[in-house]
Design a protein around this motif. Structure first.
Motif, PDB file in Angstrom:
ATOM      1  N   ARG A 130     -29.002 -13.112  30.004  1.00  0.00           N
ATOM      2  CA  ARG A 130     -28.115 -12.527  28.990  1.00  0.00           C
ATOM      3  C   ARG A 130     -27.941 -13.528  27.864  1.00  0.00           C
ATOM      4  NH1 ARG A 130     -23.396  -9.005  31.981  1.00  0.00           N
ATOM      5  NH2 ARG A 130     -24.788  -7.823  33.318  1.00  0.00           N
ATOM      6  N   ASN A 131     -27.742 -12.994  26.682  1.00  0.00           N
ATOM      7  CA  ASN A 131     -27.710 -13.849  25.506  1.00  0.00           C
ATOM      8  C   ASN A 131     -26.289 -14.417  25.293  1.00  0.00           C
ATOM      9  OD1 ASN A 131     -28.058 -14.843  22.934  1.00  0.00           O
ATOM     10  ND2 ASN A 131     -27.983 -12.817  21.963  1.00  0.00           N
ATOM     11  N   ASN A 132     -25.924 -15.409  26.125  1.00  0.00           N
ATOM     12  CA  ASN A 132     -24.575 -15.995  26.020  1.00  0.00           C
ATOM     13  C   ASN A 132     -24.647 -17.472  25.687  1.00  0.00           C
ATOM     14  OD1 ASN A 132     -23.373 -13.575  26.786  1.00  0.00           O
ATOM     15  ND2 ASN A 132     -23.465 -14.091  28.960  1.00  0.00           N
ATOM     16  N   TRP A 133     -23.515 -18.033  25.298  1.00  0.00           N
ATOM     17  CA  TRP A 133     -23.439 -19.477  25.108  1.00  0.00           C
ATOM     18  C   TRP A 133     -22.741 -20.124  26.299  1.00  0.00           C
ATOM     19  CZ3 TRP A 133     -23.076 -16.792  20.398  1.00  0.00           C
ATOM     20  CH2 TRP A 133     -23.959 -17.230  19.401  1.00  0.00           C
ATOM     21  N   SER A 134     -23.184 -21.341  26.661  1.00  0.00           N
ATOM     22  CA  SER A 134     -22.403 -22.058  27.686  1.00  0.00           C
ATOM     23  C   SER A 134     -21.391 -22.956  26.987  1.00  0.00           C
ATOM     24  CB  SER A 134     -23.306 -22.872  28.612  1.00  0.00           C
ATOM     25  OG  SER A 134     -23.999 -23.834  27.876  1.00  0.00           O
ATOM     26  N   SER A 135     -21.649 -23.269  25.706  1.00  0.00           N
ATOM     27  CA  SER A 135     -20.700 -24.109  24.976  1.00  0.00           C
ATOM     28  C   SER A 135     -20.788 -23.791  23.479  1.00  0.00           C
ATOM     29  CB  SER A 135     -21.058 -25.577  25.233  1.00  0.00           C
ATOM     30  OG  SER A 135     -20.395 -26.411  24.317  1.00  0.00           O
ATOM     31  N   TYR A 136     -19.616 -23.691  22.833  1.00  0.00           N
ATOM     32  CA  TYR A 136     -19.608 -23.433  21.394  1.00  0.00           C
ATOM     33  C   TYR A 136     -18.451 -24.241  20.789  1.00  0.00           C
ATOM     34  CZ  TYR A 136     -20.509 -20.805  17.093  1.00  0.00           C
ATOM     35  OH  TYR A 136     -20.855 -20.442  15.805  1.00  0.00           O
ATOM     36  N   SER A 157     -16.385 -10.816  29.970  1.00  0.00           N
ATOM     37  CA  SER A 157     -17.004 -10.005  28.907  1.00  0.00           C
ATOM     38  C   SER A 157     -16.262 -10.261  27.605  1.00  0.00           C
ATOM     39  CB  SER A 157     -16.940  -8.517  29.215  1.00  0.00           C
ATOM     40  OG  SER A 157     -17.440  -8.257  30.473  1.00  0.00           O
ATOM     41  N   SER A 158     -14.930 -10.322  27.690  1.00  0.00           N
ATOM     42  CA  SER A 158     -14.143 -10.550  26.469  1.00  0.00           C
ATOM     43  C   SER A 158     -14.391 -11.951  25.911  1.00  0.00           C
ATOM     44  CB  SER A 158     -12.644 -10.404  26.742  1.00  0.00           C
ATOM     45  OG  SER A 158     -12.354  -9.119  27.145  1.00  0.00           O
ATOM     46  N   ALA A 159     -14.476 -12.947  26.816  1.00  0.00           N
ATOM     47  CA  ALA A 159     -14.675 -14.328  26.356  1.00  0.00           C
ATOM     48  C   ALA A 159     -16.040 -14.461  25.673  1.00  0.00           C
ATOM     49  CB  ALA A 159     -14.558 -15.290  27.537  1.00  0.00           C
ATOM     50  N   ASN A 160     -17.088 -13.878  26.283  1.00  0.00           N
ATOM     51  CA  ASN A 160     -18.416 -13.957  25.656  1.00  0.00           C
ATOM     52  C   ASN A 160     -18.427 -13.225  24.323  1.00  0.00           C
ATOM     53  OD1 ASN A 160     -19.635 -15.418  27.727  1.00  0.00           O
ATOM     54  ND2 ASN A 160     -20.106 -13.583  28.892  1.00  0.00           N
ATOM     55  N   ALA A 161     -17.752 -12.063  24.289  1.00  0.00           N
ATOM     56  CA  ALA A 161     -17.726 -11.270  23.050  1.00  0.00           C
ATOM     57  C   ALA A 161     -17.036 -12.059  21.941  1.00  0.00           C
ATOM     58  CB  ALA A 161     -17.001  -9.954  23.289  1.00  0.00           C
ATOM     59  N   LEU A 162     -15.969 -12.760  22.282  1.00  0.00           N
ATOM     60  CA  LEU A 162     -15.227 -13.528  21.275  1.00  0.00           C
ATOM     61  C   LEU A 162     -16.142 -14.533  20.567  1.00  0.00           C
ATOM     62  CD1 LEU A 162     -12.365 -14.342  20.138  1.00  0.00           C
ATOM     63  CD2 LEU A 162     -12.368 -16.122  21.892  1.00  0.00           C
ATOM     64  N   VAL A 163     -16.981 -15.216  21.352  1.00  0.00           N
ATOM     65  CA  VAL A 163     -17.859 -16.246  20.779  1.00  0.00           C
ATOM     66  C   VAL A 163     -18.916 -15.599  19.869  1.00  0.00           C
ATOM     67  CG1 VAL A 163     -19.290 -18.249  21.296  1.00  0.00           C
ATOM     68  CG2 VAL A 163     -17.478 -17.590  22.879  1.00  0.00           C
ATOM     69  N   HIS A 164     -19.513 -14.509  20.346  1.00  0.00           N
ATOM     70  CA  HIS A 164     -20.510 -13.818  19.514  1.00  0.00           C
ATOM     71  C   HIS A 164     -19.874 -13.347  18.201  1.00  0.00           C
ATOM     72  CE1 HIS A 164     -23.935 -13.721  22.124  1.00  0.00           C
ATOM     73  NE2 HIS A 164     -23.266 -13.157  23.111  1.00  0.00           N
ATOM     74  N   ILE A 165     -18.685 -12.791  18.316  1.00  0.00           N
ATOM     75  CA  ILE A 165     -18.026 -12.226  17.128  1.00  0.00           C
ATOM     76  C   ILE A 165     -17.723 -13.335  16.121  1.00  0.00           C
ATOM     77  CG2 ILE A 165     -15.857 -11.150  16.349  1.00  0.00           C
ATOM     78  CD1 ILE A 165     -16.003  -9.582  19.103  1.00  0.00           C
ATOM     79  N   PHE A 166     -17.196 -14.456  16.620  1.00  0.00           N
ATOM     80  CA  PHE A 166     -16.910 -15.561  15.696  1.00  0.00           C
ATOM     81  C   PHE A 166     -18.199 -16.021  15.014  1.00  0.00           C
ATOM     82  CE2 PHE A 166     -17.042 -20.136  14.897  1.00  0.00           C
ATOM     83  CZ  PHE A 166     -16.215 -20.140  13.790  1.00  0.00           C
TER      84      PHE A 166
END
Ligand code: HEM
Length: 405
Positions: free
Chosen positions: A389-395, A219-228
């Motif tokens: 869920r609205n996540n990235w697999s790579s950023y 959850s924290s890793a996905n949140a980090l990417v969205h926040i950036f």
């Protein structure tokens, strides 16, 4: 049985999540991992387990983790990427958080072995896929099989040695109670220490440790990417705010909370009614009916979060005592254990940056921004198509002035 009832609007969603007549129901798709873990328990069983494990999350632990442990883990994880000058933010988020998760869960590892840490990270990724199976777009039986195989690998390589070490420490405490102070502070130790008193079975302890390993990482890793992504897009053509984000940690924390508000880990929370009753909307639910709480739209309720609620706006005034991240960490009996650790103290409690707890997400962003993190212009981010869920697999991002820049 009736069709699922949907609840939205911030206050109704809040009250529904706090209603003890509703039991957790989104995690039943992967019982080999999630059966009887904290998140899926209900009633007295949940209250007792939560009180037991809550001992670990007292303020002194959060203080110790934020000030003493996290900066060292962050520097060690970031340094190789600074040399290369680029990284995948999704991968980095997982890597920086896996140590925290393993410490909390009670999994020992060789601090000098990068291979071992990578193995643990891929194990926790598979557990996360299992935990969120409800939202998976993959063949669910296939995922269950992979989770089962991964649980065996986890048990052999990590859990059994960690378990044995803790059992030995606990039996030395029986002989010498003063040595209690040397016990590790983690979920596995707490559960083993209370195994007889609370009649805890070994398979449940196994699942609980595996559940914690993934709960604190992804959850924290996905949140980090969205926040950036939100911060970058909002401030890229605004030099004044870019400077403010870099130099004012309180403002950066507001940005982090605004990113969390827009991107709850799951867009919805599912519950099942344990008795017939009327929802706040007036709709009647029967025993066993499903209730879907829409976290995403409730976090965009104009009456609470003001105009243009879908937009990222860290200057937004939030009404009343509502936290700026809305319902993203849940509320009620299942409120996230990691809320203060990841999100920090709510702004306003202290104006002294040396006394305020910003949380791991703000500390991480602060460090990445100080190294001039920016999207890689040659490699676009890729959405994760294995989940709804609205996540990235790579950023992919560039960072610092490394070899490739
Ligand atoms: C940005 C990061 C995170 C987000 C958005 C998040 C979100 C959530 C949410 C929404 C829930 C409640 C689910 C429900 O009511 O159905 C929850 C529960 C939980 N979270 Fe987190 N979480 C995050 C980080 C963490 C971390 C770092 C930890 C580890 C310390 C953690 C441990 C847990 C646990 C153990 C529960 C279950 C609590 C219970 O059922 O009593 N989470 N999380």
């Amino acid at each position: 049985m009736n069709d699922p009832a949907t609840v939205d609007g911030y206050q109704r969603a809040f009250d529904t999540l706090c209603d003890k007549r509703l039991a957790q129901s989104m995690y039943g798709e992967c019982d080999i991992l999630m059966q009887d873990v904290l998140l899926t328990l209900h009633g007295d069983d949940h209250t007792v387990r939560r009180a037991l494990e809550m001992q670990l999350f007292k303020r002194d632990f959060i203080r110790y983790y934020e000030r003493e442990v996290y900066p060292i883990t962050l520097a060690a994880t970031l340094n190789p990427y600074l040399i290369k000058g680029k990284m995948d933010l999704v991968e980095f988020g997982g890597r920086v958080n896996i140590n925290l998760s393993a410490d909390l869960a009670g999994i020992d590892r060789d601090p000098d072995s990068a291979d071992e840490l990578d193995m643990l990270l891929s194990i926790s990724k598979k557990f996360s896929e299992g935990a969120t199976l409800f939202h998976s777009t993959r063949n669910k039986d296939e995922v269950r099989l992979e989770v089962e195989e991964t649980l065996s690998l986890f048990q052999e390589k990590f859990l059994t040695p960690s378990w044995k070490r803790r059992e030995a420490l606990l039996s030395s405490v029986e002989k010498n109670p003063e040595s209690e102070l040397n016990l590790p502070r983690d979920v596995l130790t707490v559960l083993l220490a209370n195994r007889d008193k609370h009649d805890l079975d070994d398979q449940m302890i196994f699942r609980e440790v595996a559940f914690f390993l993934q709960a604190a990482t992804h959850s924290s890793a996905n949140a980090l990417v969205h926040i950036f992504n939100e911060i970058y897009n909002w401030s890229k053509s605004d030099p004044e705010n870019r400077v403010k984000i870099k130099n004012d940690p309180f403002f950066l924390q507001r940005c982090v909370h605004e990113g969390l508000r827009l991107h709850p880990a799951s867009p919805v929370a599912w519950r099942t009614s344990t008795c017939p009753f009327q929802l706040l909307s007036g709709k009647q639910v029967e025993n066993g009916d499903s209730v879907v709480v829409d976290l995403q739209t409730s976090n965009q309720d104009e009456s609470i979060f003001g105009s243009n609620p879908k937009e990222f706006n860290p200057y937004r005034e939030v009404s009343g005592k509502v936290p700026s991240f809305g319902l993203t960490f849940g509320v009620g009996v299942h409120t996230c254990f990691g809320r203060d650790l990841a999100g920090g103290s709510l702004p306003g409690r202290s104006l002294d940056p040396d006394k305020h707890y910003f949380g791991t997400l703000t500390n991480l962003m602060r460090s990445l921004l100080s190294h001039d993190i920016r999207p890689d212009p040659d490699n676009a981010p890729i959405a994760d198509d294995t989940t709804v869920r609205n996540n990235w697999s790579s950023y992919p991002v560039l960072i610092g002035k490394g070899e490739s820049n």
